[in-house]
Structure formats: structure tokens, C-alpha cells
Design a protein around this motif. Sequence first.
Motif, PDB file in Angstrom:
ATOM      1  N   SER A  56       5.701  17.052   1.407  1.00 32.70           N
ATOM      2  CA  SER A  56       6.631  18.183   1.444  1.00 32.70           C
ATOM      3  C   SER A  56       8.058  17.660   1.559  1.00 32.70           C
ATOM      4  N   THR A  57       8.200  16.521   2.262  1.00 29.53           N
ATOM      5  CA  THR A  57       9.518  15.885   2.394  1.00 29.53           C
ATOM      6  C   THR A  57       9.341  14.374   2.317  1.00 29.53           C
ATOM      7  N   GLY A  58      10.427  13.675   2.009  1.00 28.01           N
ATOM      8  CA  GLY A  58      10.459  12.222   2.138  1.00 28.01           C
ATOM      9  C   GLY A  58       9.998  11.457   0.919  1.00 28.01           C
ATOM     10  N   ARG A  59       9.936  10.131   1.106  1.00 25.73           N
ATOM     11  CA  ARG A  59       9.638   9.219  -0.007  1.00 25.73           C
ATOM     12  C   ARG A  59       8.631   8.153   0.420  1.00 25.73           C
ATOM     13  N   ILE A  60       7.874   7.660  -0.563  1.00 28.16           N
ATOM     14  CA  ILE A  60       6.933   6.560  -0.346  1.00 28.16           C
ATOM     15  C   ILE A  60       7.302   5.445  -1.325  1.00 28.16           C
ATOM     16  N   LEU A  61       7.640   4.274  -0.773  1.00 26.50           N
ATOM     17  CA  LEU A  61       8.018   3.142  -1.624  1.00 26.50           C
ATOM     18  C   LEU A  61       6.994   2.035  -1.444  1.00 26.50           C
ATOM     19  N   PHE A  62       6.397   1.599  -2.555  1.00 22.26           N
ATOM     20  CA  PHE A  62       5.439   0.496  -2.516  1.00 22.26           C
ATOM     21  C   PHE A  62       6.050  -0.655  -3.305  1.00 22.26           C
ATOM     22  N   GLU A  63       6.326  -1.745  -2.627  1.00 19.71           N
ATOM     23  CA  GLU A  63       7.057  -2.873  -3.224  1.00 19.71           C
ATOM     24  C   GLU A  63       8.335  -2.381  -3.903  1.00 19.71           C
ATOM     25  N   GLN A  64       9.080  -1.595  -3.156  1.00 20.44           N
ATOM     26  CA  GLN A  64      10.362  -1.039  -3.606  1.00 20.44           C
ATOM     27  C   GLN A  64      10.237  -0.026  -4.749  1.00 20.44           C
ATOM     28  N   GLU A  74      -2.401   6.576 -10.098  1.00 22.23           N
ATOM     29  CA  GLU A  74      -1.224   5.708 -10.205  1.00 22.23           C
ATOM     30  C   GLU A  74      -1.053   4.877  -8.929  1.00 22.23           C
ATOM     31  N   PHE A  75      -1.333   5.477  -7.776  1.00 25.07           N
ATOM     32  CA  PHE A  75      -1.329   4.703  -6.526  1.00 25.07           C
ATOM     33  C   PHE A  75      -2.371   3.578  -6.627  1.00 25.07           C
ATOM     34  N   ALA A  76      -3.564   3.930  -7.147  1.00 24.69           N
ATOM     35  CA  ALA A  76      -4.636   2.933  -7.260  1.00 24.69           C
ATOM     36  C   ALA A  76      -4.229   1.821  -8.218  1.00 24.69           C
ATOM     37  N   ARG A 169      -9.293  -4.348  -6.618  1.00 25.43           N
ATOM     38  CA  ARG A 169      -8.369  -5.470  -6.369  1.00 25.43           C
ATOM     39  C   ARG A 169      -7.068  -4.999  -5.725  1.00 25.43           C
ATOM     40  N   PRO A 170      -7.185  -4.369  -4.552  1.00 23.88           N
ATOM     41  CA  PRO A 170      -5.983  -3.818  -3.919  1.00 23.88           C
ATOM     42  C   PRO A 170      -5.154  -4.888  -3.214  1.00 23.88           C
ATOM     43  N   ARG A 171      -3.879  -4.568  -3.041  1.00 27.40           N
ATOM     44  CA  ARG A 171      -3.050  -5.374  -2.130  1.00 27.40           C
ATOM     45  C   ARG A 171      -2.909  -4.646  -0.808  1.00 27.40           C
ATOM     46  N   LEU A 172      -3.101  -3.327  -0.849  1.00 23.85           N
ATOM     47  CA  LEU A 172      -3.058  -2.514   0.370  1.00 23.85           C
ATOM     48  C   LEU A 172      -4.361  -1.730   0.457  1.00 23.85           C
ATOM     49  N   LEU A 173      -5.070  -1.902   1.576  1.00 21.02           N
ATOM     50  CA  LEU A 173      -6.361  -1.220   1.756  1.00 21.02           C
ATOM     51  C   LEU A 173      -6.279  -0.330   2.989  1.00 21.02           C
ATOM     52  N   LEU A 174      -6.541   0.966   2.796  1.00 23.35           N
ATOM     53  CA  LEU A 174      -6.466   1.919   3.907  1.00 23.35           C
ATOM     54  C   LEU A 174      -7.875   2.311   4.324  1.00 23.35           C
ATOM     55  N   LEU A 175      -8.187   2.129   5.598  1.00 22.60           N
ATOM     56  CA  LEU A 175      -9.538   2.398   6.103  1.00 22.60           C
ATOM     57  C   LEU A 175      -9.477   3.549   7.103  1.00 22.60           C
ATOM     58  N   ASP A 176     -10.145   4.667   6.769  1.00 19.46           N
ATOM     59  CA  ASP A 176     -10.125   5.829   7.669  1.00 19.46           C
ATOM     60  C   ASP A 176     -11.382   5.824   8.534  1.00 19.46           C
ATOM     61  N   GLU A 177     -11.228   5.380   9.763  1.00 17.23           N
ATOM     62  CA  GLU A 177     -12.306   5.312  10.756  1.00 17.23           C
ATOM     63  C   GLU A 177     -13.523   4.516  10.251  1.00 17.23           C
ATOM     64  N   PRO A 178     -13.312   3.233   9.917  1.00 17.48           N
ATOM     65  CA  PRO A 178     -14.432   2.428   9.394  1.00 17.48           C
ATOM     66  C   PRO A 178     -15.524   2.166  10.431  1.00 17.48           C
TER      67      PRO A 178
END
Length: 264
Positions: A56-64, A74-76, A169-178
Motif C-alpha cells: 500500500s506504501t513504500g518500496r522494495i529494492l533487491f540489489e538496488q 518476477e521476484f522469483a 537457485r535463489p540468493r534470498l530464501l524466505l522461510l515462514d515457520e520452518p
Amino acid sequence: MSLLHVEQLGKEFGGVRAVADLQFSIPAAKVFSIIGPNGAGKTTLLNLLTGVYVPSTGRILFEQRDLTGRAPYEFAACGIARTFQNLQVFFNMSALENVMVGRYLRERCSLPAALFRFPSLGRAEGAARAECEELMRFVGLGAYVAASSDAMPYGALKRLEIARALATRPRLLLLDEPAAGLNPIETLEIDALISKLADSGITVVLVEHNMRLVMGVSDHILVLDYGKQLAEGTADEVRRDPKVIEAYLGAGAAGDAAPAQGAH
Ligand SMILES: Nc1ncnc2c1ncn2[C@@H]1O[C@H](COP(=O)(O)OP(=O)(O)OP(=O)(O)O)[C@@H](O)[C@H]1O
Ligand SMILES: [Mg+2]
């Protein structure tokens, strides 16, 4: 060097501000944990960081690179992968096929090659299969390479989801309650796996209620409460923060207690 950076990130659902005004950076090849009581906005934040929700607000920057408003694929494609709080396993597929679903994001196959079954396609599929088998062994599922996913125990399925995420082949891996629902031995295995992932150069974002796991494995911890940033720092800094203790245990509890699994 920060891999991911967010500014003034917020998400509202109707009148509910699930996430509000978050600003933080995630350093590369570290374990960055997000904790907070039930309903604090942790899963919403992961959904924002993977493009499932548009902020709703703000920005997300991945490697600038500004990924705000981009689609999940696209995130993937940029190298961000995740697992889910509730298991998302394809039970009509084998364990290995579940992992190969992740691998297909990286496949390059032309339409003629697919239609006429060029030999190159068979070779690529063999290589993909070998890579996914290796990933299963990496997460400790070597014994399940030939298994049907619906015959696997819960703890193994949690690791199967990690293998599938790694197959992109991610560089960033998000784990939700592994570690949710795992026994103490399985939790120790997840602990070791998270450290192994960070050692291999993958940045891990961990959302978890198991404080023993979080405090032991994290390089940096962000604490959320009612969608807002309550505290941030190392495990020691966060553990001693009176605001954190109060959020978990209630007003007046800020003594020498460490945060426990808790709800509002
Ligand atoms: N799709 C949605 N629509 C409406 N409200 C939502 C939606 N998703 C989350 N919320 C609300 O946003 C708030 C944060 O929820 P979220 O699931 O992100 O919390 P959480 O920190 O992951 O909690 P838990 O520890 O229980 O998993 C809650 O009040 C929740 O009801
Ligand atoms: Mg959640």
C-alpha cells in the motif's frame, strides 16, 4: 552490503494495517529473522517481499533494483524464493517431481524442442533431475529421492519445500515457520540446515516462533508488533529489550525473561 532494502513499507487490508512503515536492510549471506506475536504481520511481510501482495506504501529494492509492484514470478526470477507457513506440497507428485517444479523456473526450452522432443531436451531434463536429487540430499532427504510425497512424514515435507525453493537457485530464501510442528530433533536439523544455507552464500530470512532456534541461528533479528517495527538488533540486544519482553509477556514482565512463543 545489503541484498534487500525496504523503505516505508506498508500493507492495509480494508481498515487493518497489517504492516506499517517498515524500513530495514537485509545483509547478504546472513540469517535475518523476523519475530513477533501472532498477527504481528510476519507472513504479510513475506508476501510483500515475494510479490504476492502489492504494498500500500513504500518500496522494495533487491540489489538496488526496484521490485515494487512486480509480479511473484518476477521476484522469483530475480532470485527470491520462499516456503509457506502451511505446507504447499503437490501430493499427486513424487517428492523429486515437487523439487523439479522449482527447477523449471530456470529451464530454457524452445517450443520446437518441446514439441519434437529434441535430444537436447532429454539431456537438460537429466541434468535437472540430477540437480534436484542433489538438493534433496543437501536438505537431508537422500532417503526420499524415490518416494511418493504423500508417503512422507511432516518433518520431511517441510524440508521438501525448502529443496523446491532451492531448485529456483535463489540468493534470498524466505522461510515462514520452518520448524512449526517439528519435534526437537527435527528442529535441530532445521537449525543446522539454515546455517548450512547461509554458509553456502544464500541469504536466509527466517520467520519463526521457536525462540531457541531464532536466538541461536540469527545474525540479525527484526521484531514486529501490530505490523510495526518494535526492535531490531542481534539476538542479545533483542532478548534484553524491555519493549520486546513486554510485547511477548505483557506489561510488567520486563525482568530477565527472554521472549517466549506468544500471542497478544
Ligand atoms: N489477506 C488478508 N486480508 C485481511 N487481513 C489480513 C490478510 N492477511 C493478513 N491479514 C491480517 O493482517 C494481520 C497480520 O497477519 P499475518 O498473517 O501477517 O500475521 P503473522 O505475524 O504471520 O501471524 P502468525 O504468527 O499467527 O502467523 C492480522 O491482523 C491478519 O488478520
Ligand atoms: Mg504467519
